[in-house]
Design a protein around this motif. Structure first.
Motif, PDB file in Angstrom:
ATOM      1  N   ALA A   7       1.245   9.318   0.228  1.00  0.00           N
ATOM      2  CA  ALA A   7       2.650   9.403  -0.159  1.00  0.00           C
ATOM      3  C   ALA A   7       2.795   9.790  -1.625  1.00  0.00           C
ATOM      4  O   ALA A   7       2.115   9.244  -2.498  1.00  0.00           O
ATOM      5  CB  ALA A   7       3.350   8.078   0.095  1.00  0.00           C
ATOM      6  N   GLU A   8       3.705  10.699  -1.898  1.00  0.00           N
ATOM      7  CA  GLU A   8       3.948  11.135  -3.269  1.00  0.00           C
ATOM      8  C   GLU A   8       4.390   9.969  -4.150  1.00  0.00           C
ATOM      9  O   GLU A   8       4.086   9.929  -5.346  1.00  0.00           O
ATOM     10  CB  GLU A   8       5.004  12.244  -3.286  1.00  0.00           C
ATOM     11  N   GLU A   9       5.112   9.022  -3.567  1.00  0.00           N
ATOM     12  CA  GLU A   9       5.574   7.898  -4.392  1.00  0.00           C
ATOM     13  C   GLU A   9       4.408   7.045  -4.881  1.00  0.00           C
ATOM     14  O   GLU A   9       4.501   6.426  -5.945  1.00  0.00           O
ATOM     15  CB  GLU A   9       6.574   7.037  -3.621  1.00  0.00           C
ATOM     16  N   VAL A  10       3.322   7.023  -4.144  1.00  0.00           N
ATOM     17  CA  VAL A  10       2.120   6.343  -4.612  1.00  0.00           C
ATOM     18  C   VAL A  10       1.435   7.177  -5.686  1.00  0.00           C
ATOM     19  O   VAL A  10       1.019   6.672  -6.734  1.00  0.00           O
ATOM     20  CB  VAL A  10       1.151   6.063  -3.445  1.00  0.00           C
ATOM     21  N   HIS A  11       1.325   8.466  -5.452  1.00  0.00           N
ATOM     22  CA  HIS A  11       0.656   9.353  -6.408  1.00  0.00           C
ATOM     23  C   HIS A  11       1.388   9.400  -7.746  1.00  0.00           C
ATOM     24  O   HIS A  11       0.769   9.682  -8.775  1.00  0.00           O
ATOM     25  CB  HIS A  11       0.553  10.768  -5.832  1.00  0.00           C
ATOM     26  N   ALA A  12       2.696   9.124  -7.748  1.00  0.00           N
ATOM     27  CA  ALA A  12       3.495   9.202  -8.972  1.00  0.00           C
ATOM     28  C   ALA A  12       3.558   7.874  -9.729  1.00  0.00           C
ATOM     29  O   ALA A  12       4.192   7.800 -10.786  1.00  0.00           O
ATOM     30  CB  ALA A  12       4.905   9.668  -8.634  1.00  0.00           C
ATOM     31  N   LEU A  13       2.926   6.833  -9.231  1.00  0.00           N
ATOM     32  CA  LEU A  13       3.002   5.531  -9.886  1.00  0.00           C
ATOM     33  C   LEU A  13       2.508   5.598 -11.324  1.00  0.00           C
ATOM     34  O   LEU A  13       1.495   6.235 -11.621  1.00  0.00           O
ATOM     35  CB  LEU A  13       2.165   4.509  -9.116  1.00  0.00           C
ATOM     36  N   GLU A  14       3.222   4.924 -12.217  1.00  0.00           N
ATOM     37  CA  GLU A  14       2.798   4.890 -13.615  1.00  0.00           C
ATOM     38  C   GLU A  14       1.529   4.067 -13.787  1.00  0.00           C
ATOM     39  O   GLU A  14       0.710   4.356 -14.665  1.00  0.00           O
ATOM     40  CB  GLU A  14       3.917   4.319 -14.489  1.00  0.00           C
ATOM     41  N   ASP A  15       1.377   3.022 -12.968  1.00  0.00           N
ATOM     42  CA  ASP A  15       0.207   2.147 -13.073  1.00  0.00           C
ATOM     43  C   ASP A  15      -0.439   1.985 -11.701  1.00  0.00           C
ATOM     44  O   ASP A  15      -0.279   0.950 -11.053  1.00  0.00           O
ATOM     45  CB  ASP A  15       0.605   0.787 -13.648  1.00  0.00           C
ATOM     46  N   PRO A  16      -1.156   3.010 -11.243  1.00  0.00           N
ATOM     47  CA  PRO A  16      -1.759   2.915  -9.903  1.00  0.00           C
ATOM     48  C   PRO A  16      -2.795   1.805  -9.806  1.00  0.00           C
ATOM     49  O   PRO A  16      -2.984   1.237  -8.723  1.00  0.00           O
ATOM     50  CB  PRO A  16      -2.392   4.295  -9.698  1.00  0.00           C
ATOM     51  N   VAL A  17      -3.472   1.481 -10.891  1.00  0.00           N
ATOM     52  CA  VAL A  17      -4.485   0.421 -10.832  1.00  0.00           C
ATOM     53  C   VAL A  17      -3.840  -0.918 -10.490  1.00  0.00           C
ATOM     54  O   VAL A  17      -4.347  -1.674  -9.653  1.00  0.00           O
ATOM     55  CB  VAL A  17      -5.264   0.344 -12.160  1.00  0.00           C
ATOM     56  N   ALA A  18      -2.703  -1.226 -11.125  1.00  0.00           N
ATOM     57  CA  ALA A  18      -2.001  -2.478 -10.821  1.00  0.00           C
ATOM     58  C   ALA A  18      -1.565  -2.518  -9.361  1.00  0.00           C
ATOM     59  O   ALA A  18      -1.671  -3.555  -8.690  1.00  0.00           O
ATOM     60  CB  ALA A  18      -0.801  -2.647 -11.748  1.00  0.00           C
ATOM     61  N   ALA A  19      -1.077  -1.376  -8.855  1.00  0.00           N
ATOM     62  CA  ALA A  19      -0.638  -1.321  -7.460  1.00  0.00           C
ATOM     63  C   ALA A  19      -1.819  -1.503  -6.504  1.00  0.00           C
ATOM     64  O   ALA A  19      -1.704  -2.186  -5.477  1.00  0.00           O
ATOM     65  CB  ALA A  19       0.066   0.006  -7.192  1.00  0.00           C
ATOM     66  N   LEU A  20      -2.948  -0.899  -6.847  1.00  0.00           N
ATOM     67  CA  LEU A  20      -4.147  -1.068  -6.021  1.00  0.00           C
ATOM     68  C   LEU A  20      -4.622  -2.516  -6.029  1.00  0.00           C
ATOM     69  O   LEU A  20      -4.977  -3.070  -4.981  1.00  0.00           O
ATOM     70  CB  LEU A  20      -5.255  -0.137  -6.520  1.00  0.00           C
ATOM     71  N   ARG A  21      -4.614  -3.145  -7.201  1.00  0.00           N
ATOM     72  CA  ARG A  21      -5.025  -4.551  -7.281  1.00  0.00           C
ATOM     73  C   ARG A  21      -4.099  -5.438  -6.450  1.00  0.00           C
ATOM     74  O   ARG A  21      -4.547  -6.354  -5.762  1.00  0.00           O
ATOM     75  CB  ARG A  21      -5.032  -5.018  -8.735  1.00  0.00           C
ATOM     76  N   ALA A  22      -2.801  -5.150  -6.484  1.00  0.00           N
ATOM     77  CA  ALA A  22      -1.853  -5.932  -5.708  1.00  0.00           C
ATOM     78  C   ALA A  22      -2.105  -5.771  -4.213  1.00  0.00           C
ATOM     79  O   ALA A  22      -2.031  -6.743  -3.442  1.00  0.00           O
ATOM     80  CB  ALA A  22      -0.420  -5.517  -6.056  1.00  0.00           C
ATOM     81  N   SER A  23      -2.416  -4.550  -3.790  1.00  0.00           N
ATOM     82  CA  SER A  23      -2.697  -4.323  -2.374  1.00  0.00           C
ATOM     83  C   SER A  23      -3.992  -5.012  -1.960  1.00  0.00           C
ATOM     84  O   SER A  23      -4.075  -5.615  -0.871  1.00  0.00           O
ATOM     85  CB  SER A  23      -2.773  -2.817  -2.097  1.00  0.00           C
ATOM     86  N   MET A  24      -5.011  -4.945  -2.808  1.00  0.00           N
ATOM     87  CA  MET A  24      -6.261  -5.648  -2.527  1.00  0.00           C
ATOM     88  C   MET A  24      -6.025  -7.147  -2.398  1.00  0.00           C
ATOM     89  O   MET A  24      -6.534  -7.801  -1.472  1.00  0.00           O
ATOM     90  CB  MET A  24      -7.272  -5.370  -3.634  1.00  0.00           C
ATOM     91  N   ASP A  25      -5.236  -7.699  -3.308  1.00  0.00           N
ATOM     92  CA  ASP A  25      -4.941  -9.139  -3.264  1.00  0.00           C
ATOM     93  C   ASP A  25      -4.202  -9.502  -1.984  1.00  0.00           C
ATOM     94  O   ASP A  25      -4.498 -10.526  -1.349  1.00  0.00           O
ATOM     95  CB  ASP A  25      -4.098  -9.541  -4.475  1.00  0.00           C
ATOM     96  N   PHE A  26      -3.249  -8.657  -1.599  1.00  0.00           N
ATOM     97  CA  PHE A  26      -2.492  -8.920  -0.369  1.00  0.00           C
ATOM     98  C   PHE A  26      -3.430  -8.951   0.845  1.00  0.00           C
ATOM     99  O   PHE A  26      -3.379  -9.886   1.654  1.00  0.00           O
ATOM    100  CB  PHE A  26      -1.422  -7.844  -0.166  1.00  0.00           C
ATOM    101  N   VAL A  27      -4.279  -7.951   0.962  1.00  0.00           N
ATOM    102  CA  VAL A  27      -5.193  -7.884   2.109  1.00  0.00           C
ATOM    103  C   VAL A  27      -6.135  -9.076   2.102  1.00  0.00           C
ATOM    104  O   VAL A  27      -6.355  -9.726   3.136  1.00  0.00           O
ATOM    105  CB  VAL A  27      -5.965  -6.554   2.100  1.00  0.00           C
ATOM    106  N   ASN A  28      -6.713  -9.369   0.946  1.00  0.00           N
ATOM    107  CA  ASN A  28      -7.670 -10.477   0.862  1.00  0.00           C
ATOM    108  C   ASN A  28      -7.014 -11.807   1.240  1.00  0.00           C
ATOM    109  O   ASN A  28      -7.613 -12.616   1.962  1.00  0.00           O
ATOM    110  CB  ASN A  28      -8.247 -10.564  -0.548  1.00  0.00           C
ATOM    111  N   LYS A  29      -5.800 -12.051   0.744  1.00  0.00           N
ATOM    112  CA  LYS A  29      -5.140 -13.322   1.035  1.00  0.00           C
ATOM    113  C   LYS A  29      -4.825 -13.448   2.511  1.00  0.00           C
ATOM    114  O   LYS A  29      -4.949 -14.529   3.094  1.00  0.00           O
ATOM    115  CB  LYS A  29      -3.872 -13.435   0.185  1.00  0.00           C
ATOM    116  N   ARG A  30      -4.398 -12.337   3.132  1.00  0.00           N
ATOM    117  CA  ARG A  30      -4.071 -12.380   4.551  1.00  0.00           C
ATOM    118  C   ARG A  30      -5.332 -12.542   5.417  1.00  0.00           C
ATOM    119  O   ARG A  30      -5.257 -13.126   6.500  1.00  0.00           O
ATOM    120  CB  ARG A  30      -3.317 -11.128   4.960  1.00  0.00           C
ATOM    121  N   LEU A  31      -6.442 -12.040   4.932  1.00  0.00           N
ATOM    122  CA  LEU A  31      -7.684 -12.158   5.699  1.00  0.00           C
ATOM    123  C   LEU A  31      -8.373 -13.506   5.491  1.00  0.00           C
ATOM    124  O   LEU A  31      -9.162 -13.931   6.330  1.00  0.00           O
ATOM    125  CB  LEU A  31      -8.659 -11.042   5.313  1.00  0.00           C
ATOM    126  N   ALA A  32      -8.054 -14.163   4.390  1.00  0.00           N
ATOM    127  CA  ALA A  32      -8.748 -15.420   4.047  1.00  0.00           C
ATOM    128  C   ALA A  32      -8.426 -16.523   5.059  1.00  0.00           C
ATOM    129  O   ALA A  32      -7.298 -16.605   5.547  1.00  0.00           O
ATOM    130  CB  ALA A  32      -8.340 -15.866   2.650  1.00  0.00           C
TER     131      ALA A  32
END
Length: 274
Positions: free
Chosen positions: A249-274
């Motif tokens: 998605a272009e809205e992901v590619h345009a993020l000012e801080d993609p690293v923060a967004a990636l970390r948030a997604s990783m945290d979400f997945v990890n918490k749901r899997l835990a």
């Protein structure tokens, strides 16, 4: 599988404006172990041996594994042009110190081949690719695409062809959570899976068969693809490889801080899997 056993990776599609070296450096900064390079990102693509070698050198310096170059398309329509492209990509994967080459099938509403013709073309391509990839001891990562007009929609079709040819050691699957849902496939093949791609889809009005690449986001609270459920099943069935973010998605590619967004997604997945 415990939370800390999830091995996340970055497909270059997370931020196409990064150079290959930046992708590798950011993966290292995030504490991740692997990346996927691409040949479809304009000036940041891997398109020649010099670029591939430079990316591979940086990856070795930082201890980052190069999982793949993504992708050979359309891999299942075999001709002289496709063979030359496959040879060139295999050389670039080798130059980058990569593990394998992602293989994507033709997506074309005007492709009128019968099921028998599609199967024959798939088997021919796998047979020829076994020779090319074998020269460099590379894996082929077959990625069925779940779009209704795809010439290879399901993992079951791919597994059937690979097994019929006895090429299980050369070819594994890409389990893409977006395409798994789009194809309506229920079978999981953890033992055949070499790589997992994850992305989310949130539009409440969209039916799965109408999903397109621009709908692919990072995985979050409103995800409708059941990424967490798919991952839970794969891990339960024994998958131990990398889980690679692949948002288009272009809205992901345009993020000012993609690293923060990636970390948030990783945290979400990890918490749901835990």
């Amino acid at each position: 599988m415990a939370q800390h056993d999830i091995k996340f990776a970055l497909n270059h599609m997370v931020c196409p404006r990064w150079t290959p070296q930046q992708l590798i450096e950011i993966a290292a900064e995030m504490g991740l172990g692997a990346v996927e390079l691409r040949n479809d990102l304009g000036e940041n693509s891997i398109l020649d041996l010099a670029t591939a070698r430079a990316a591979g050198q940086r990856a070795r310096e930082l201890g980052i594994e190069v999982l793949s170059i993504n992708a050979l398309y359309p891999f299942n329509i075999w001709n002289a042009e496709g063979a030359a492209k496959a040879q060139g990509l295999a050389q670039m994967v080798d130059a980058a110190g990569g593990c394998g080459l992602v293989l994507c099938p033709l997506v074309d509403a005007d492709h009128t081949a019968s099921d028998e013709e599609k199967r024959a073309g798939l088997e021919q391509a796998l047979t020829e690719l076994d020779v090319i990839l074998g020269r460099y001891d590379l894996q082929g990562f077959v990625e069925p695409l779940g779009f209704p007009i795809s010439s290879l929609r399901t993992k079951a079709e791919a597994v059937s062809a690979v097994e019929a040819l006895g090429l299980e050691r050369r070819f594994g699957l890409v389990h893409d959570t977006f395409h798994h849902q789009g194809a309506g496939e229920t079978a999981f093949f953890a033992e055949r899976t070499g790589l997992v791609h994850i992305s989310g889809m949130e539009d409440p009005e969209l039916v799965f068969e109408d999903m397109l690449d621009p709908h692919r986001l990072l995985v979050g609270e409103r995800d409708r693809l059941d990424n967490v459920g798919q991952l839970r099943r794969l891990l339960k069935d024994g998958y131990e490889g990398y889980v690679s973010f692949e948002p288009f998605a272009e809205e992901v590619h345009a993020l000012e801080d993609p690293v923060a967004a990636l970390r948030a997604s990783m945290d979400f997945v990890n918490k749901r899997l835990a």
